[in-house]
Design a protein around this motif. Structure first.
Motif, mmCIF file in Angstrom:
data_model
loop_
_atom_site.group_PDB
_atom_site.id
_atom_site.type_symbol
_atom_site.label_atom_id
_atom_site.label_comp_id
_atom_site.label_asym_id
_atom_site.label_seq_id
_atom_site.Cartn_x
_atom_site.Cartn_y
_atom_site.Cartn_z
ATOM 1 N N LEU A 57 -121.860 30.547 22.199
ATOM 2 C CA LEU A 57 -122.130 31.835 20.840
ATOM 3 C C LEU A 57 -120.494 32.483 21.455
ATOM 4 O O LEU A 57 -120.287 32.687 20.311
ATOM 5 C CB LEU A 57 -123.443 33.016 21.535
ATOM 6 N N ALA A 58 -120.478 32.050 22.224
ATOM 7 C CA ALA A 58 -118.618 32.525 23.160
ATOM 8 C C ALA A 58 -118.406 31.295 23.868
ATOM 9 O O ALA A 58 -118.764 30.539 24.404
ATOM 10 C CB ALA A 58 -118.842 33.850 23.362
ATOM 11 N N ALA A 76 -105.384 39.299 33.755
ATOM 12 C CA ALA A 76 -106.305 40.375 32.643
ATOM 13 C C ALA A 76 -105.120 40.213 31.879
ATOM 14 O O ALA A 76 -104.969 40.289 30.654
ATOM 15 C CB ALA A 76 -107.387 41.277 33.015
ATOM 16 N N ASP A 77 -103.890 40.054 32.255
ATOM 17 C CA ASP A 77 -102.422 40.270 31.393
ATOM 18 C C ASP A 77 -102.158 39.468 31.122
ATOM 19 O O ASP A 77 -102.247 39.940 28.768
ATOM 20 C CB ASP A 77 -101.379 40.778 32.778
ATOM 21 N N ALA A 78 -102.370 38.660 31.612
ATOM 22 C CA ALA A 78 -101.836 37.094 30.529
ATOM 23 C C ALA A 78 -103.471 36.312 29.678
ATOM 24 O O ALA A 78 -102.406 36.560 28.715
ATOM 25 C CB ALA A 78 -102.147 35.917 31.555
ATOM 26 N N TYR A 79 -103.931 37.133 30.199
ATOM 27 C CA TYR A 79 -105.108 37.057 28.817
ATOM 28 C C TYR A 79 -105.191 38.145 27.745
ATOM 29 O O TYR A 79 -104.803 37.310 26.610
ATOM 30 C CB TYR A 79 -106.627 37.216 29.807
ATOM 31 N N ASP A 84 -112.827 33.682 24.295
ATOM 32 C CA ASP A 84 -113.164 34.674 23.972
ATOM 33 C C ASP A 84 -113.188 35.182 24.885
ATOM 34 O O ASP A 84 -113.102 37.055 24.132
ATOM 35 C CB ASP A 84 -114.429 34.603 22.572
ATOM 36 N N TRP A 85 -114.089 35.412 25.878
ATOM 37 C CA TRP A 85 -114.205 36.685 27.027
ATOM 38 C C TRP A 85 -113.643 36.416 28.383
ATOM 39 O O TRP A 85 -113.335 34.921 27.949
ATOM 40 C CB TRP A 85 -115.287 36.670 27.035
ATOM 41 N N LEU A 86 -113.097 37.423 28.701
ATOM 42 C CA LEU A 86 -112.622 36.944 30.668
ATOM 43 C C LEU A 86 -113.125 38.036 30.989
ATOM 44 O O LEU A 86 -113.814 38.757 31.515
ATOM 45 C CB LEU A 86 -111.332 37.691 30.938
ATOM 46 N N ARG A 128 -106.054 26.256 28.025
ATOM 47 C CA ARG A 128 -107.161 26.318 26.373
ATOM 48 C C ARG A 128 -107.215 28.082 26.228
ATOM 49 O O ARG A 128 -108.616 28.180 25.602
ATOM 50 C CB ARG A 128 -108.688 26.045 27.548
ATOM 51 N N GLY A 129 -106.605 28.945 26.481
ATOM 52 C CA GLY A 129 -106.135 30.160 26.379
ATOM 53 C C GLY A 129 -107.209 30.815 24.942
ATOM 54 O O GLY A 129 -107.794 31.528 24.808
#
Length: 77
Positions: free
Chosen positions: A4-5, A70-73, A52-54, A47-48
């Motif tokens: 799904l993600a 989180a900033d990098a994501y 889909d989610w962090l 693989r960024g």
């Protein structure tokens, strides 16, 4: 069947990381995991676009905390 993600789970507590991975996979979500901020940034670099989610712990060992991850994501997405 495709997932799904894809979620990147960043957690330094091994038992919690395993539990989160198991719960996500049971719901059809593919999991990439990291136990440090440095490992998470490496995963995001490689693989960024696939992630889909962090889901990250804020207090991680080493110099890179969850806020930096989180900033990098967010920079990728």
């Amino acid at each position: 069947m495709s997932p799904l993600a894809n979620v990147l789970v960043v957690e330094d507590n091994y038992l919690l990381l395993e539990m989160l991975t198991m719960l996500c996979e049971r719901e059809g979500i593919a999991v990439l995991s990291a136990s440090s901020g440095e490992a998470a940034l490496t995963m995001l670099r490689k693989r960024g676009a696939e992630i889909d989610w962090l889901f990250t712990d804020i207090n991680l060992p080493g110099l890179i905390d969850g806020w930096m991850v989180a900033d990098a994501y967010r920079a990728i997405h």
